[in-house]
Design a protein around this motif. Structure first.
Motif, PDB file in Angstrom:
ATOM      1  N   GLY A   9      -3.596  23.178 -27.254  1.00  0.00           N
ATOM      2  CA  GLY A   9      -2.598  23.071 -26.182  1.00  0.00           C
ATOM      3  C   GLY A   9      -2.879  21.985 -25.161  1.00  0.00           C
ATOM      4  N   ASP A  10      -2.168  22.096 -24.008  1.00  0.00           N
ATOM      5  CA  ASP A  10      -2.240  21.072 -22.962  1.00  0.00           C
ATOM      6  C   ASP A  10      -3.653  20.879 -22.416  1.00  0.00           C
ATOM      7  OD1 ASP A  10       0.420  20.844 -23.223  1.00  0.00           O
ATOM      8  OD2 ASP A  10       0.940  21.979 -21.403  1.00  0.00           O
ATOM      9  N   ARG A  11      -4.387  21.959 -22.372  1.00  0.00           N
ATOM     10  CA  ARG A  11      -5.696  21.867 -21.703  1.00  0.00           C
ATOM     11  C   ARG A  11      -6.746  21.143 -22.536  1.00  0.00           C
ATOM     12  NH1 ARG A  11      -8.522  27.813 -21.622  1.00  0.00           N
ATOM     13  NH2 ARG A  11      -8.517  28.227 -23.855  1.00  0.00           N
TER      14      ARG A  11
ATOM     15  N   GLN B 289      -6.675  18.109 -23.971  1.00  0.00           N
ATOM     16  CA  GLN B 289      -6.859  16.730 -23.526  1.00  0.00           C
ATOM     17  C   GLN B 289      -7.481  16.680 -22.130  1.00  0.00           C
ATOM     18  OE1 GLN B 289      -6.775  14.266 -25.519  1.00  0.00           O
ATOM     19  NE2 GLN B 289      -7.343  12.793 -23.925  1.00  0.00           N
ATOM     20  N   LYS B 290      -7.061  17.630 -21.279  1.00  0.00           N
ATOM     21  CA  LYS B 290      -7.623  17.663 -19.924  1.00  0.00           C
ATOM     22  C   LYS B 290      -9.125  17.948 -19.967  1.00  0.00           C
ATOM     23  CE  LYS B 290      -3.545  18.982 -17.322  1.00  0.00           C
ATOM     24  NZ  LYS B 290      -2.848  20.037 -16.604  1.00  0.00           N
TER      25      LYS B 290
END
Ligand SMILES: [Fe+2]
Length: 264
Positions: A25-27, A29-30
């Motif tokens: 999910g989004d996290r 890459q973060k």
């Protein structure tokens, strides 16, 4: 114990591969960007400040975290085989918690938590190879780790929060409220905190045995710490992880780390 430069780099590649393989999910890459931002600091950090504790040498932090992740994945299978309800948490939550369980040890955005010991007496007599950076306001390791994640916009689940918060088990009195309650409704709803604690305990114990059992047996070779070559090569071939930057440790910007490496 002294890790060679190629080991430090390989451990970093393995560390990033855990994130690449398990976080979604989004996290994802973060989290990768977060660790790349602090790469230099984290890949050379010790896991503890005192030689009597575990992995108190350059690169000890990542080496420890990788071992915790590996132990956690093996314990996951054991708990599943023995009948634990594995539907109450995900493998991603387990790996995310293991990867970040000691994150608070890095310090904060501007200040490192550990700096090389400048007091020779403390270093030689007390085995304190590092000292805590007094510019850093106090926070427990779990609290600071969770703060660092949220301050970089990296979301964590309720299960991950409880697991990271309680990873020291009952070695931390503050965890009694989670782990020593007799009321069923107040007990953790997943086995995740117990698996992470077991993995951390196992890893730290193995690291203690590796460092100290030969010394306690009087093995002279274990006391020998020869100077190693700290020029890093590129060992990212074949990895699915983001490429670790190939660099010589001589190019390190941190004054503290430079001093520390000079003393090896
Ligand atoms: Fe740990």
């Amino acid at each position: 114990m002294i890790l060679e430069a190629k080991d430090i780099q390989q451990n970093w590649v393995q560390f990033m591969a855990h994130i690449d393989s398990h976080v979604q999910g989004d996290r994802k890459q973060k989290l990768i960007e977060f660790y790349e931002k602090y790469q230099e600091r984290i890949m050379l950090m010790p896991a503890s400040h005192k030689k009597e504790y575990h992995n108190a040498f350059p690169g000890g932090y990542v080496e420890h975290v990788n071992r915790v992740v590996t132990c956690a994945l093996k314990l996951y299978d054991l708990w599943a085989e023995m009948g634990a309800d594995m539907s109450t948490f995900t493998k991603e939550e387990l790996v995310f918690s293991a990867v970040n369980h000691d994150l608070g040890k890095i310090g904060d955005e501007s200040e490192e938590a550990y700096t090389p010991q400048t007091d020779n007496w403390r270093k030689e007599k007390l085995g304190e190879n590092y000292m805590f950076n007094t510019k850093l306001p106090f926070a427990s390791v779990p609290d600071r780790g969770l703060y660092m994640l949220q301050s970089h916009g990296i979301q964590y689940s309720f299960n991950e929060m409880v697991a990271i918060q309680t990873h020291d088990g009952l070695y931390d009195e503050g965890n009694k409220k989670y782990l020593m309650t007799y009321l069923p409704e107040q007990k953790p709803r997943t086995s995740l905190p117990f698996i992470l604690h077991q993995a951390d305990l196992m890893a730290a114990r193995i690291e203690f045995e590796r460092e100290w059992l030969p010394k306690l047996k009087g093995d002279k070779n274990s006391l020998d710490s020869t100077k190693k070559n700290f020029t890093l090569g590129n060992s990212t071939k074949g990895s699915t992880a983001p490429a670790a930057k190939s660099k010589a440790l001589g190019s390190i910007k941190s004054e503290g780390l430079k001093n520390m490496l000079d003393n090896l």
